[in-house]
Design a protein around this motif. Structure first.
Motif, PDB file in Angstrom:
ATOM      1  N   LYS A  40       0.834  -1.207   0.000  1.00  0.00           N
ATOM      2  CA  LYS A  40       0.000   0.000   0.000  1.00  0.00           C
ATOM      3  C   LYS A  40       0.866   1.253   0.000  1.00  0.00           C
ATOM      4  CE  LYS A  40      -4.035  -2.039   2.139  1.00  0.00           C
ATOM      5  NZ  LYS A  40      -4.828  -2.170   3.355  1.00  0.00           N
ATOM      6  N   GLU A  41       1.956   1.245   0.785  1.00  0.00           N
ATOM      7  CA  GLU A  41       2.882   2.390   0.809  1.00  0.00           C
ATOM      8  C   GLU A  41       3.499   2.616  -0.565  1.00  0.00           C
ATOM      9  OE1 GLU A  41       5.941   2.550   3.857  1.00  0.00           O
ATOM     10  OE2 GLU A  41       4.625   1.488   5.236  1.00  0.00           O
ATOM     11  N   VAL A  46       4.116   5.623  -5.712  1.00  0.00           N
ATOM     12  CA  VAL A  46       4.376   5.540  -7.158  1.00  0.00           C
ATOM     13  C   VAL A  46       3.197   5.027  -7.960  1.00  0.00           C
ATOM     14  CG1 VAL A  46       6.862   5.282  -6.876  1.00  0.00           C
ATOM     15  CG2 VAL A  46       5.447   3.252  -6.971  1.00  0.00           C
ATOM     16  N   GLY A  47       2.125   4.651  -7.307  1.00  0.00           N
ATOM     17  CA  GLY A  47       0.969   4.120  -8.009  1.00  0.00           C
ATOM     18  C   GLY A  47       1.154   2.641  -8.314  1.00  0.00           C
ATOM     19  N   SER A  48       0.162   2.076  -8.962  1.00  0.00           N
ATOM     20  CA  SER A  48       0.234   0.666  -9.327  1.00  0.00           C
ATOM     21  C   SER A  48       0.545   0.563 -10.821  1.00  0.00           C
ATOM     22  CB  SER A  48      -1.080  -0.037  -8.995  1.00  0.00           C
ATOM     23  OG  SER A  48      -2.122   0.519  -9.750  1.00  0.00           O
ATOM     24  N   TYR A  52      -0.003   3.109 -15.383  1.00  0.00           N
ATOM     25  CA  TYR A  52       0.967   3.538 -16.380  1.00  0.00           C
ATOM     26  C   TYR A  52       0.577   3.020 -17.754  1.00  0.00           C
ATOM     27  CZ  TYR A  52       3.843   4.758 -12.366  1.00  0.00           C
ATOM     28  OH  TYR A  52       4.299   5.304 -11.197  1.00  0.00           O
ATOM     29  N   ARG A  53       0.964   3.772 -18.772  1.00  0.00           N
ATOM     30  CA  ARG A  53       0.715   3.333 -20.143  1.00  0.00           C
ATOM     31  C   ARG A  53       1.691   2.211 -20.488  1.00  0.00           C
ATOM     32  NH1 ARG A  53       1.765   8.730 -23.245  1.00  0.00           N
ATOM     33  NH2 ARG A  53       3.700   8.169 -22.267  1.00  0.00           N
ATOM     34  N   GLU A  54       1.258   1.306 -21.312  1.00  0.00           N
ATOM     35  CA  GLU A  54       2.107   0.177 -21.702  1.00  0.00           C
ATOM     36  C   GLU A  54       3.400   0.655 -22.362  1.00  0.00           C
ATOM     37  OE1 GLU A  54       1.858  -3.879 -24.309  1.00  0.00           O
ATOM     38  OE2 GLU A  54       0.045  -3.130 -23.347  1.00  0.00           O
ATOM     39  N   GLU A  55       3.331   1.744 -23.115  1.00  0.00           N
ATOM     40  CA  GLU A  55       4.538   2.244 -23.787  1.00  0.00           C
ATOM     41  C   GLU A  55       5.546   2.860 -22.811  1.00  0.00           C
ATOM     42  OE1 GLU A  55       1.108   5.134 -24.597  1.00  0.00           O
ATOM     43  OE2 GLU A  55       1.417   3.016 -24.871  1.00  0.00           O
TER      44      GLU A  55
END
Length: 70
Positions: A40-41, A46-48, A52-55
């Motif tokens: 969770k931290e 940085v998010g999961s 993020y975009r695959e590229e």
């Protein structure tokens, strides 16, 4: 390429794949597990990955290929 050269190249490729697999397994053994609180931290900072975009990701096939790309 002769049959002998093709066979040698296939053997080299198989050996490289097995070495990569073995190294990855060894590295994974060195990485400590992450508990749910730590996860969770990490996601808060940085998010999961699905954010993020695959590229934005690169295919990592080892240090040499990464260095050659960049």
């Amino acid at each position: 390429m002769s049959l002998n050269n093709e066979l040698v190249e296939e053997i080299r490729k198989a050996i490289r794949e097995e070495i990569r697999k073995t190294l990855l397994e060894a590295i994974m053994e060195l990485i400590p597990p992450v508990n749910s609180t730590e996860q969770k931290e990490i996601e808060q900072k940085v998010g999961s990955p699905n954010m993020y975009r695959e590229e934005d990701f690169i295919e990592w096939s080892g240090p040499r290929k990464y260095i050659e790309k960049h």
